[in-house]
Design an enzyme around this catalytic site. Structure first.
Site, PDB file in Angstrom:
ATOM      1  N   GLY A 146       3.234   2.354  11.648  1.00 28.67           N
ATOM      2  CA  GLY A 146       4.363   2.667  11.189  1.00 28.67           C
ATOM      3  C   GLY A 146       5.361   1.609  11.482  1.00 28.67           C
ATOM      4  O   GLY A 146       5.999   0.960  10.962  1.00 28.67           O
TER       5      GLY A 146
ATOM      6  N   CYS B 290      -0.049  17.185  -0.708  1.00 24.56           N
ATOM      7  CA  CYS B 290       0.815  18.416  -1.039  1.00 24.56           C
ATOM      8  C   CYS B 290       1.459  18.715   0.141  1.00 24.56           C
ATOM      9  O   CYS B 290       0.594  19.061   1.213  1.00 24.56           O
ATOM     10  CB  CYS B 290      -0.042  19.398  -1.611  1.00 24.56           C
ATOM     11  SG  CYS B 290       0.972  20.826  -1.940  1.00 24.56           S
TER      12      CYS B 290
ATOM     13  N   THR C 254       9.478  -3.251   3.185  1.00 21.64           N
ATOM     14  CA  THR C 254       8.623  -4.221   3.610  1.00 21.64           C
ATOM     15  C   THR C 254       7.787  -3.875   4.821  1.00 21.64           C
ATOM     16  O   THR C 254       8.416  -3.173   5.388  1.00 21.64           O
ATOM     17  CB  THR C 254       9.420  -5.603   3.560  1.00 21.64           C
ATOM     18  OG1 THR C 254      10.504  -5.079   4.541  1.00 21.64           O
ATOM     19  CG2 THR C 254      10.080  -5.995   2.338  1.00 21.64           C
TER      20      THR C 254
ATOM     21  N   GLY D  19       0.907  -1.259  -0.044  1.00 24.14           N
ATOM     22  CA  GLY D  19      -0.079  -0.032  -0.102  1.00 24.14           C
ATOM     23  C   GLY D  19       0.781   1.436  -0.054  1.00 24.14           C
ATOM     24  O   GLY D  19       0.575   2.190  -0.939  1.00 24.14           O
ATOM     25  N   MET D  20       1.803   1.385   0.881  1.00 21.63           N
ATOM     26  CA  MET D  20       2.918   2.533   1.157  1.00 21.63           C
ATOM     27  C   MET D  20       4.074   2.461  -0.136  1.00 21.63           C
ATOM     28  O   MET D  20       4.406   3.130  -0.724  1.00 21.63           O
ATOM     29  CB  MET D  20       3.103   2.570   2.473  1.00 21.63           C
ATOM     30  CG  MET D  20       1.991   3.039   3.543  1.00 21.63           C
ATOM     31  SD  MET D  20       1.667   4.837   3.504  1.00 21.63           S
ATOM     32  CE  MET D  20       0.073   4.882   3.485  1.00 21.63           C
ATOM     33  N   GLY D  21       4.546   1.368  -0.004  1.00 18.46           N
ATOM     34  CA  GLY D  21       5.809   0.740  -0.433  1.00 18.46           C
ATOM     35  C   GLY D  21       5.607   0.883  -1.974  1.00 18.46           C
ATOM     36  O   GLY D  21       6.670   1.237  -3.015  1.00 18.46           O
TER      37      GLY D  21
HETATM   38  P1  NAD Z   1       1.864  -3.299   3.175  1.00 18.93           P
HETATM   39  O1  NAD Z   1       1.664  -4.584   4.057  1.00 18.93           O
HETATM   40  O2  NAD Z   1       0.940  -2.912   2.104  1.00 18.93           O
HETATM   41  O3  NAD Z   1       3.128  -3.981   1.952  1.00 18.93           O
HETATM   42  C1  NAD Z   1       4.269  -4.638   2.553  1.00 18.93           C
HETATM   43  C2  NAD Z   1       4.716  -5.446   1.396  1.00 18.93           C
HETATM   44  O4  NAD Z   1       6.080  -6.177   1.770  1.00 18.93           O
HETATM   45  C3  NAD Z   1       3.604  -6.748   0.999  1.00 18.93           C
HETATM   46  O5  NAD Z   1       3.308  -6.386  -0.417  1.00 18.93           O
HETATM   47  C4  NAD Z   1       4.738  -7.953   1.278  1.00 18.93           C
HETATM   48  O6  NAD Z   1       4.393  -9.066   0.227  1.00 18.93           O
HETATM   49  C5  NAD Z   1       5.916  -7.414   1.120  1.00 18.93           C
HETATM   50  N1  NAD Z   1       7.088  -8.124   1.668  1.00 18.93           N
HETATM   51  C6  NAD Z   1       6.928  -8.751   2.967  1.00 18.93           C
HETATM   52  N2  NAD Z   1       8.032  -9.322   3.255  1.00 18.93           N
HETATM   53  C7  NAD Z   1       8.735  -9.363   2.158  1.00 18.93           C
HETATM   54  C8  NAD Z   1      10.000  -9.872   1.969  1.00 18.93           C
HETATM   55  N3  NAD Z   1      10.823 -10.555   2.458  1.00 18.93           N
HETATM   56  N4  NAD Z   1      10.700  -9.283   0.536  1.00 18.93           N
HETATM   57  C9  NAD Z   1       9.857  -8.908  -0.381  1.00 18.93           C
HETATM   58  N5  NAD Z   1       8.654  -8.244  -0.180  1.00 18.93           N
HETATM   59  C10 NAD Z   1       8.062  -8.768   1.033  1.00 18.93           C
HETATM   60  O7  NAD Z   1       2.600  -2.396   3.696  1.00 18.93           O
HETATM   61  P2  NAD Z   1       3.037  -0.863   3.290  1.00 18.93           P
HETATM   62  O8  NAD Z   1       1.508   0.020   3.508  1.00 18.93           O
HETATM   63  O9  NAD Z   1       3.258  -0.554   1.977  1.00 18.93           O
HETATM   64  O10 NAD Z   1       3.744  -0.402   4.244  1.00 18.93           O
HETATM   65  C11 NAD Z   1       5.358  -0.747   4.404  1.00 18.93           C
HETATM   66  C12 NAD Z   1       5.951  -0.544   5.375  1.00 18.93           C
HETATM   67  O11 NAD Z   1       6.381   0.837   5.403  1.00 18.93           O
HETATM   68  C13 NAD Z   1       5.365  -0.680   6.755  1.00 18.93           C
HETATM   69  O12 NAD Z   1       6.224  -1.212   7.680  1.00 18.93           O
HETATM   70  C14 NAD Z   1       4.644   0.846   6.963  1.00 18.93           C
HETATM   71  O13 NAD Z   1       4.588   0.772   8.592  1.00 18.93           O
HETATM   72  C15 NAD Z   1       5.947   1.409   6.748  1.00 18.93           C
HETATM   73  N6  NAD Z   1       5.515   2.879   6.404  1.00 18.93           N
HETATM   74  C16 NAD Z   1       6.366   3.853   6.034  1.00 18.93           C
HETATM   75  C17 NAD Z   1       5.886   4.945   5.731  1.00 18.93           C
HETATM   76  C18 NAD Z   1       6.875   6.207   5.218  1.00 18.93           C
HETATM   77  O14 NAD Z   1       6.681   7.273   5.236  1.00 18.93           O
HETATM   78  N7  NAD Z   1       8.274   5.706   5.119  1.00 18.93           N
HETATM   79  C19 NAD Z   1       4.637   5.117   5.919  1.00 18.93           C
HETATM   80  C20 NAD Z   1       3.800   4.408   5.957  1.00 18.93           C
HETATM   81  C21 NAD Z   1       4.291   3.366   6.080  1.00 18.93           C
END
Ligand code: NAD
Length: 556
Positions: free
Chosen positions: A497, A415, A269, A181-183
């Site tokens: 997060g 934004c 991830t 979703g975020m990644g």
């Molecule tokens: P999500 O659960 O929608 O997606 C995570 C993805 O990681 C999944 O598609 C899953 O298949 C994949 N994954 C898991 N293990 C894996 C592995 N070993 N190898 C490859 N792929 C793997 O989560 P999301 O919403 O995309 O959020 C991802 C992370 O980023 C979370 O930990 C979230 O808390 C964090 N996050 C960061 C920010 C930011 O601004 N940097 C903002 C929100 C969330």
């Protein structure tokens, strides 16, 4: 429309859709807005897994269970302007007497007393039906699909380009894990910043979703094919993005074997949740689902070991020249627990790239057109471009966003705006509604990842210069200010997060319905909310924040 007919039309599980247009279903826009945004969070175009009420970020939910969904709808349809609905970890538990400028919904999600604030205790409560994980904007009903994180990710990559590569990522390779979703915002943000992108996700469906929504250009399950595509693109300075179906650790290992060292390396991830998020190395998805059900302790052990391997490969890349940073998923902490003693040898993205913006009260300001009409968003885009002619970065962002971003669910925009700018934008939007230049009211909100709304020592508040990383009085003050100021719904969450025990944070959304009431609320909330970021960073001793405190008369 009675509740039964409304549910049949807009909320037959798992097919959720917000109503659109300017006809009310609830008693006022103050309650129609949270109702629409709640349903929008669960819309199949927006949420990662509506059948489990999961919106994003591993297991981040909008409501605790299906009964709660129906009850929330029922209460919001009938709520008066002097009542407020209470939500406890995704379940509606009561109404309190308030007034017309008070928030209509008061939300507390996933909060635990510190000594008990860990995933094990939380999972037990969740199994007993007593809690849900609200992530940040999942349980606070202001998730807007992948666009929400897109600009933040773009800002980070652009800041990285400015700091290390003379402002351009052309001809540079950016590698990351996680296209959820975020990644899933990473490939588009990277190509918008000019880079060639290679990302790994273990789940092919996640990459397919990015392909469908135009966030990624190509997909393959062959390492060799992905490698050749990106090397060719990089050589030609082409901003192409490739998604590889693979474990991220395996991808890094192969790149190292081939001596391909990306200029930039990060990861998204769902490492924040070692049991229900991260998939251990060497395990198929179906085996992972099975083990999650049957032996969570064993799963966690394998997950932590895999994260330790993953981070040790990142450290190897770093030692060979990659600019490497943690992207807010607590990967370093769990890698440390899995045995990688040097896990914290690279920084998080906030101290490296985002903190100077936080010091100016800047953060992920976002808004949704409750009408469902994309033209309303384009009208707001134009109004901002006119109102802020000197803000070249914002103008460039809005133009690219219009061209490249497909809306998911209700049309929305994000934004990053700072102190002074958010209030100005809110008043402009309220005038647009009042003058009928947009066809229905607008909801303005933000991520909990903002300048003054979160305490998260491995992320937003990592490495504060006064050592106040773990002080969570700030998000509580933020919540209280936004409640007192008259946001339309407010929330306080734990564990977003970075997972249970590692963060506390507050959210807010304010309705823009063209009324005088809204204008009063906007002037308070959109002043106080970014001011909290200036207070927090000025108190910690950051010079930029001190200057902003003076500039906006915030000193006491
Ligand atoms: P999500 O659960 O929608 O997606 C995570 C993805 O990681 C999944 O598609 C899953 O298949 C994949 N994954 C898991 N293990 C894996 C592995 N070993 N190898 C490859 N792929 C793997 O989560 P999301 O919403 O995309 O959020 C991802 C992370 O980023 C979370 O930990 C979230 O808390 C964090 N996050 C960061 C920010 C930011 O601004 N940097 C903002 C929100 C969330």
């Amino acid at each position: 429309m009675d509740t039964k007919s409304f549910i049949k039309k807009f909320a037959t599980h798992p097919n959720y859709k917000s109503p659109t247009g300017n006809i009310l279903h609830a008693k006022s826009w103050q309650t129609e807005a949270p109702l629409r945004m709640f349903l929008n969070n669960l819309d199949n175009e927006v949420a990662e897994d509506p059948s489990n009420l999961v919106v994003y970020g591993g297991s981040g939910q909008a409501a605790r269970n299906r009964d709660s969904v129906e009850k929330i709808i029922d209460v919001l349809l009938n709520l008066e302007d002097d009542e407020s609905l209470l939500i406890q970890s995704g379940k509606p538990v009561g109404k309190v007497r308030t007034h017309s400028q008070a928030p209509r919904v008061l939300i507390a999600n996933s909060n635990l007393v510190p000594e008990w604030a860990n995933w094990e205790h939380f999972e037990k409560l969740k199994e007993d039906g007593l809690m849900m994980y609200g992530q940040m904007t999942a349980g606070s009903w202001i998730y807007i699909g992948t666009q929400g994180i897109l600009q933040g990710t773009y800002e980070t990559f652009a800041a990285c380009a400015n700091k290390h590569f003379g402002g351009s990522l052309k001809g540079k390779l950016l590698v990351s894990g996680g296209l959820g979703g975020m990644g899933g915002a990473q490939p588009l943000a990277a190509t918008m910043a000019g880079a060639t992108f290679l990302g790994a996700d273990i789940d092919p469906e996640r990459i397919e979703k990015r392909l469908k929504t135009g966030y990624i250009d190509k997909m393959t399950d062959s390492y060799e094919e992905a490698r050749d595509w990106v090397l060719q693109a990089k050589d030609r300075g082409m901003n192409v993005s490739v998604g590889l179906v693979s474990d991220i650790g395996d991808l890094l290992e192969k790149l190292l074997e081939d001596d391909i060292i990306p200029e930039i390396l990060t990861d998204q991830t769902s490492a924040h949740d070692p049991v229900f998020g991260y998939v251990p190395n060497g395990m198929s998805l179906s085996d992972a689902y099975c083990l999650r059900k049957n032996d969570q302790a064993e799963y966690k052990k394998l997950s932590l070991t895999s994260m330790a391997r993953h981070v040790s490969l990142m450290l190897e890349m770093k030692s060979r020249g990659s600019i490497t940073f943690d992207y807010g998923n607590n990967l370093r902490e769990f890698a440390r627990q899995g045995g990688e003693v040097d896990a914290f040898s690279f920084n998080g993205f906030v101290p490296d790239y985002i903190r100077p913006l936080f010091c100016e009260g800047k953060g992920p300001f976002r808004w949704a057109a409750l009408s469902g009409d994309p033209e309303d968003i384009y009208t707001t885009d134009r109004a901002l471009i006119e109102a802020f002619p000197d803000n070249k970065d914002m103008i460039s962002w809005l133009k690219q966003a219009k061209e490249k971003i497909q809306f998911q669910g209700l049309p929305c925009r994000i934004c990053w705006l700072g102190m002074g700018e958010r209030e100005k934008a809110g008043i402009i939007f309220n005038d647009l509604v009042k003058q009928g230049k947009v066809s229905a009211p607008i909801a303005i909100g933000r991520d909990h990842l903002d300048c003054g709304s979160v305490a998260s020592p491995n992320r937003e508040t990592e490495g504060m210069i006064d050592g106040s990383d773990a002080v969570s009085d700030w998000p509580l003050l933020n919540l209280m200010s936004n409640t007192a100021g008259g946001a339309t719904w407010v929330s306080f969450h734990h564990g977003g997060g970075v997972g249970m025990g590692y963060s506390q944070h507050a959210g807010m959304v304010v309705l823009v319905d063209g009324t005088e009431r809204a204008e009063k609320c906007i002037k308070r909330v959109l002043h106080n909310d970014p001011a909290m970021g200036v207070f927090r960073h000025s108190d910690a001793g950051y010079d930029i924040a001190k200057e902003h405190s003076k500039k906006f008369n915030l000193d006491i």
